[in-house]
Write a protein that holds these residues in place. Sequence first.
Motif, short mmCIF file in Angstrom:
data_model
loop_
_atom_site.label_atom_id
_atom_site.label_comp_id
_atom_site.label_asym_id
_atom_site.label_seq_id
_atom_site.Cartn_x
_atom_site.Cartn_y
_atom_site.Cartn_z
N PHE A 1 20.40 -30.85 -23.46
CA PHE A 1 20.63 -29.98 -24.61
C PHE A 1 22.10 -29.73 -24.93
O PHE A 1 22.95 -29.69 -24.03
N LEU A 2 22.36 -29.53 -26.22
CA LEU A 2 23.63 -29.01 -26.67
C LEU A 2 23.60 -27.48 -26.49
O LEU A 2 22.53 -26.90 -26.31
N PRO A 3 24.75 -26.82 -26.55
CA PRO A 3 24.77 -25.36 -26.37
C PRO A 3 23.87 -24.59 -27.33
O PRO A 3 23.37 -23.52 -26.99
N ASN A 4 23.61 -25.13 -28.53
CA ASN A 4 22.78 -24.40 -29.50
C ASN A 4 21.29 -24.64 -29.31
O ASN A 4 20.48 -24.06 -30.03
N GLY A 5 20.90 -25.49 -28.35
CA GLY A 5 19.48 -25.75 -28.11
C GLY A 5 18.96 -27.04 -28.70
O GLY A 5 17.80 -27.41 -28.48
N ASP A 6 19.80 -27.74 -29.47
CA ASP A 6 19.42 -29.05 -29.99
C ASP A 6 19.55 -30.10 -28.88
O ASP A 6 20.23 -29.89 -27.87
N MET A 7 18.94 -31.26 -29.12
CA MET A 7 19.03 -32.36 -28.17
C MET A 7 20.42 -32.98 -28.22
O MET A 7 21.03 -33.11 -29.29
N LYS A 8 20.90 -33.43 -27.05
CA LYS A 8 22.20 -34.11 -27.00
C LYS A 8 22.14 -35.48 -27.64
O LYS A 8 22.98 -35.83 -28.47
#
Length: 389
Positions: free
Chosen positions: A352-359
């Motif tokens: 995950f990215l910090p905002n909760g989206d997938m990397k």
Amino acid sequence: MKRAFACSRLASYLVLATGLAFNAAAHAADVTIGFAAPLTGGSAHYGVDLKRGVELALDDANAKNLQIGGKPVHFVLDAEDDQGDPRMGSQVAQKMVDANVAGVVGHFNSGTSIPASRIYNMAGIPMVSPTATNPTLTAQGFNNVFRVVNSDAQMGKLAGQSAVQSLRGKSIAVIDDRTAFGQGMADEFSKGVEAAGGKVVDREYTTDKAVDFKAQLTKIKSFNPDVVFWGGLDQQAGLLAKQMRQLGIRAVMLGGGSFENETFLKVAGPSAEGATSWDYGIPLSKTKTGREFDEKMKKKYNEGVVAYAPAAYDATWVLINAMIKANSTDPKVYGPFVKSVSFEGISGSIAFLPNGDMKDPTATFYKVVDGKWVPQAVAVGDKVDPITK
């Protein structure tokens, strides 16, 4: 005599061991995972498929006899029908908060996921959606909201590029169902078209309950488009494809993460031929774990993957892996560990990215050939590679 005595002692040990195992299982603490999706109505086939993915994940977790916090745990499912309705989604979310679920897999629709996410976040309960794609979901700044699927921003960009570059669309029309998903995808698609140097010549709207699109299609036909993009789900997509051909519109139909399944093919019939769409994840047939998962679905449910069961399976393991890392099933304790979870899932690499989206979300470009969806290319992030036979 000695052999008989040894056998007797072995039998006693086996009985004792079996009894201890039974007692351990009997005294395992129940950890409830919440799940919400439409389990009735027009999108029920999606919801049932997702629920099966969660069930398989919990089956596999329970088979491992996990201990968390020094105690054996047993995962149980609290499945709720949100009917794909935002108001019902909020009611379901509050119901699961009141039931003290440890985490939530869901919801299916962006329109239900966004309001529900606010309720889960206020309660400090992690939520991982397997399918909600609208960018607003993770733009709210909540620490407990994640998704294991591409956002509309990425899928729309991919679809827009493919409309101009792969499908060679010089004039492109767009129609959407005005839902958070459909409109969001259509908006991002239009941006993708413009970024790729293409032109959207017409933008039409309908509702997610409509069955007749002839008024919108008649207007679209006047622009003689090369590509018609649909922002909405599968049954309506099938009807749209059929009515396009009835009106003599020969444009290529294109979608993004909405109708790459048997339902669309059945509803559209011969009109499905040549339709294209981007879908989430990588083709199950291309990986050993994907093929095994599909076989596991068939063995338990007499039906393979319908659409997004792999994402639901992975979303469930996001929660379980975070609990294992934190050595706690308390959502307030393990919640901060969710964003650091990383593993190879059925649907692709999960991180995950910090905002909760997938990397690095994956997506596949499909085309209907001889009545079947055939994968044409796979994207990891913004990198697109054609699939070789």
